[in-house]
Design a protein around this motif. Structure first.
Motif, short mmCIF file in Angstrom:
data_model
loop_
_atom_site.label_atom_id
_atom_site.label_comp_id
_atom_site.label_asym_id
_atom_site.label_seq_id
_atom_site.Cartn_x
_atom_site.Cartn_y
_atom_site.Cartn_z
N ASP A 30 0.81 -1.22 0.00
CA ASP A 30 0.00 0.00 0.00
C ASP A 30 0.84 1.27 0.00
N ALA A 31 2.15 1.12 -0.04
CA ALA A 31 3.03 2.30 0.03
C ALA A 31 2.94 3.14 -1.24
N THR A 32 3.04 4.43 -1.03
CA THR A 32 3.20 5.36 -2.15
C THR A 32 4.69 5.43 -2.43
N VAL A 33 5.08 5.09 -3.65
CA VAL A 33 6.49 5.11 -4.03
C VAL A 33 6.71 6.26 -4.99
N ILE A 34 7.51 7.21 -4.56
CA ILE A 34 7.87 8.35 -5.39
C ILE A 34 9.22 8.04 -6.01
N GLN A 35 9.25 8.05 -7.33
CA GLN A 35 10.50 7.76 -8.02
C GLN A 35 11.16 9.04 -8.47
#
Length: 102
Positions: A30-35
């Motif tokens: 469920d993590a928001t991953v900012i690349q």
């Protein structure tokens, strides 16, 4: 490299760092991953935009965007990247702090 804030379920992933491991999405689906790329972090204006995205994902507010804040942010960015340029991977990622000007 991935920086991870588990309580907020947010990760920052540097996608083009050859020494980095990607965020383990299975550990927190469920993590928001900012690349981001190294170029984005290296460029001050792109870094500022990334900081805003990261703060929003973390539910935080950045300080008011005043000339003083922008100057301090620029000084910190310049300091970080001038130090990073002196890092020697052969010394286990320790930076040479004996360079002139320190």
């Amino acid at each position: 490299m991935a920086l991870y804030w588990p309580e907020q379920h947010v990760a920052l992933e540097i996608v083009d760092d050859p020494h980095a491991r990607p965020f383990d999405r299975a550990s927190d689906p469920d993590a928001t991953v900012i690349q981001a790329t190294v170029a984005e972090i290296s460029d001050l204006e792109s870094f500022r935009a990334l900081a805003k995205r990261l703060a929003a994902a973390l539910g935080e507010n950045l300080p008011e965007d005043t000339p003083l804040f922008r100057r301090r942010q620029a000084d910190l960015h310049a300091f970080a990247f001038s130090r990073a340029s002196r890092c020697r991977p052969s010394l286990h990622n320790r930076c040479d702090t004996t360079a002139k000007g320190d």
